[in-house]
Design a protein around this motif. Structure first.
Motif, short mmCIF file in Angstrom:
data_model
loop_
_atom_site.label_atom_id
_atom_site.label_comp_id
_atom_site.label_asym_id
_atom_site.label_seq_id
_atom_site.Cartn_x
_atom_site.Cartn_y
_atom_site.Cartn_z
N GLY A 1 0.81 -1.21 0.00
CA GLY A 1 0.00 0.00 0.00
C GLY A 1 0.84 1.26 0.00
O GLY A 1 1.85 1.34 0.70
N GLU A 2 0.42 2.25 -0.78
CA GLU A 2 1.16 3.51 -0.84
C GLU A 2 1.21 4.19 0.53
O GLU A 2 2.22 4.76 0.92
N ASP A 3 0.09 4.12 1.27
CA ASP A 3 0.07 4.76 2.59
C ASP A 3 0.99 4.03 3.56
O ASP A 3 1.66 4.65 4.38
N SER A 4 1.04 2.71 3.45
CA SER A 4 1.93 1.94 4.33
C SER A 4 3.39 2.19 3.98
O SER A 4 4.26 2.26 4.86
N LYS A 5 3.67 2.33 2.69
CA LYS A 5 5.05 2.64 2.27
C LYS A 5 5.46 4.01 2.82
O LYS A 5 6.58 4.19 3.29
N THR A 6 4.55 4.97 2.73
CA THR A 6 4.84 6.30 3.26
C THR A 6 5.09 6.25 4.75
O THR A 6 6.01 6.90 5.27
N PHE A 7 4.29 5.47 5.44
CA PHE A 7 4.46 5.30 6.89
C PHE A 7 5.86 4.75 7.21
O PHE A 7 6.54 5.26 8.09
N LEU B 1 1.62 5.36 16.86
CA LEU B 1 0.44 4.71 17.43
C LEU B 1 -0.82 5.54 17.23
O LEU B 1 -1.90 5.00 16.93
N LEU B 2 -0.72 6.87 17.37
CA LEU B 2 -1.89 7.72 17.18
C LEU B 2 -2.40 7.61 15.75
O LEU B 2 -3.61 7.49 15.51
N TYR B 3 -1.46 7.63 14.80
CA TYR B 3 -1.91 7.49 13.41
C TYR B 3 -2.45 6.09 13.16
O TYR B 3 -3.39 5.90 12.38
N GLY B 4 -1.86 5.08 13.84
CA GLY B 4 -2.37 3.72 13.72
C GLY B 4 -3.79 3.60 14.22
O GLY B 4 -4.63 2.93 13.60
N ILE C 1 1.68 13.69 11.43
CA ILE C 1 0.45 12.96 11.11
C ILE C 1 -0.24 13.58 9.89
O ILE C 1 -0.75 12.87 9.03
N GLU C 2 -0.21 14.89 9.80
CA GLU C 2 -0.82 15.54 8.62
C GLU C 2 -0.06 15.16 7.36
O GLU C 2 -0.66 15.00 6.29
N ASP C 3 1.25 15.00 7.45
CA ASP C 3 2.04 14.55 6.29
C ASP C 3 1.59 13.15 5.86
O ASP C 3 1.51 12.85 4.66
N LEU C 4 1.30 12.31 6.83
CA LEU C 4 0.88 10.95 6.54
C LEU C 4 -0.51 10.91 5.92
O LEU C 4 -0.81 10.03 5.11
N ARG C 5 -1.35 11.86 6.29
CA ARG C 5 -2.73 11.85 5.81
C ARG C 5 -2.84 12.25 4.34
O ARG C 5 -3.86 12.05 3.72
N SER C 6 -1.80 12.81 3.78
CA SER C 6 -1.89 13.28 2.38
C SER C 6 -0.65 12.88 1.58
O SER C 6 0.07 13.73 1.09
N PRO C 7 -0.38 11.55 1.47
CA PRO C 7 0.77 11.12 0.67
C PRO C 7 0.52 11.36 -0.81
O PRO C 7 -0.62 11.44 -1.26
N GLY C 8 1.58 11.48 -1.58
CA GLY C 8 1.44 11.69 -3.02
C GLY C 8 0.88 10.45 -3.71
O GLY C 8 0.97 9.34 -3.21
N MET C 9 0.29 10.66 -4.89
CA MET C 9 -0.28 9.55 -5.65
C MET C 9 0.32 9.55 -7.05
O MET C 9 0.38 10.58 -7.72
N SER C 10 0.77 8.37 -7.49
CA SER C 10 1.38 8.26 -8.80
C SER C 10 0.31 8.36 -9.89
O SER C 10 -0.89 8.12 -9.64
#
Length: 371
Positions: free
Chosen positions: A98-104, A194-197, A229-238
């Protein structure tokens, strides 16, 4: 002040907290955690500590294609093991897709090792703990032995310690409670993860199972880096992922609250997962399945937001002969090899695509209706 701790021998009074979550103010009144200890039973953290204590190195193993919740919970457990003087390493049964998991993983600089077919990477560990997920518990050829399971999904395992409170909406919530029981204050990195989790596992609290998820968020909020956390909420999309999502929406078919769609050949499984997540945002859709072909395999990604629906059960029912089906109630993936059909030449490719589309949709809708 640690949440869930007694105050002068009496239960802590109800506290009101205001959190900045999801870009807006969320108000909640939260009581302290209920004590997990029953008469004559050890608290889960005591049982886990007794199981882990004395080991030199422990493997924390998350599922194939791990969710953010599973990854975050592993980070929290790693900190807990460190508190007990035990070295814990992070492993995954398969690739992070997952792109979000990779970003994490990138943001938190996770050293995550993929378990190979031989399991040689694990031989220097004395024991393993399965973290997150909802499918079967990894066996790892008993080298090392799996001694515990920590997740918020129930599991039927014998001779293995299971910390599986079903009143938690995320495994990250469960781990936060373990930290609290052990009176461990997480550092900023662990608290942020953990909070983002918790937020990811509960889908921004839309799937919160009870007060524990809010309490965990309130506790972790004090120590977390909200900017990260805000950075994680909006990862880039290819661009490729954007195209797959577009195809998924255009080709969707919906019956009741279940939508299924075919996106054809995809460059990466992560694009399917992103598309399945997006489908849940469409009006009237609470369960979605997106399928396509990747490396001569039909890959199906299913998501379920309705608590009455189990994504893993749908795929298990639809594809009994799949090579691998894994995941949990909310998120699951199935892979069905094309086999000899992968050798079909271009002249008959269109016919094959049509057969795959028809049969896969039929299997998914029948599985949903019987679930």
């Amino acid at each position: 002040m640690a949440f869930g701790s007694p105050l002068d021998g009496a239960e802590m009074v109800v506290m009101a907290a205001t959190l900045l979550l999801s870009g807006g103010l969320v108000f909640y009144a939260a009581q302290t955690f209920n004590d997990w200890r029953r008469d004559g039973e050890r608290a889960p953290v005591d049982a886990l500590k007794n199981t882990v204590a004395g080991q030199n190195r422990v493997a924390l193993v998350v599922p194939d294609g791990p969710s953010i919740d599973a990854l975050a919970a592993a980070v929290g457990l790693q900190a807990l093991c460190r508190e007990w003087g035990v070295t814990a390493r992070l492993f995954a049964e398969g690739a992070v897709t997952g792109e979000d998991s990779k970003t994490f993983c990138n943001i938190f600089d996770l050293e995550l090792t993929e378990v190979g077919e031989t399991g040689d990477d694990l031989t220097d560990c004395d024991a393993a703990i399965a973290v997150g997920g909802g499918g079967g518990v990894p066996r790892l050829s008993n080298n090392p032995p799996v001694v515990a399971v920590v997740r918020h999904r129930p599991t039927a395992e014998e001779n293995i310690l299971t910390v599986t409170p079903t009143d938690d909406g995320a495994t990250s919530t469960t781990v936060a409670r373990l930290l609290d029981q052990e009176m461990v204050i997480p550092d900023q990195r662990v608290a942020t993860a953990l909070l983002y989790g918790v937020r990811a596992g509960t889908r921004e609290f839309r799937r919160a199972n009870g007060q524990h998820d809010y309490e965990a968020a309130g506790f972790l909020h004090t120590y977390a880096d909200l900017g990260r956390i805000e950075d994680l909420r909006s990862p880039g999309m290819s661009g490729d992922t954007f195209d797959v999502i577009s195809d998924a929406i255009a080709n969707r078919e919906r019956r009741a609250s279940f939508a299924a769609t075919n996106v054809g050949s995809v460059p990466a499984v992560s694009a399917l997962e992103e598309a399945a997540d997006t489908m849940l945002r469409l009006e009237g859709v609470s369960t979605a399945a997106v399928f396509g072909i990747h490396e001569e395999t039909i890959v199906v990604s299913c998501r379920a937001e309705d608590v009455r629906t189990n994504a893993l059960d749908i795929l298990d029912t639809a594809f009994e002969n799949s090579e691998t089906t894994g995941g949990n109630t909310d998120s699951a993936t199935a892979r069905v090899p094309l086999g000899l059909f992968a050798q079909v030449d271009g002249e008959h490719e269109e016919t094959l695509d049509m057969l795959i589309d028809t049969s896969t949709r039929k299997s998914l809708f029948e599985a949903f209706e019987s679930s």
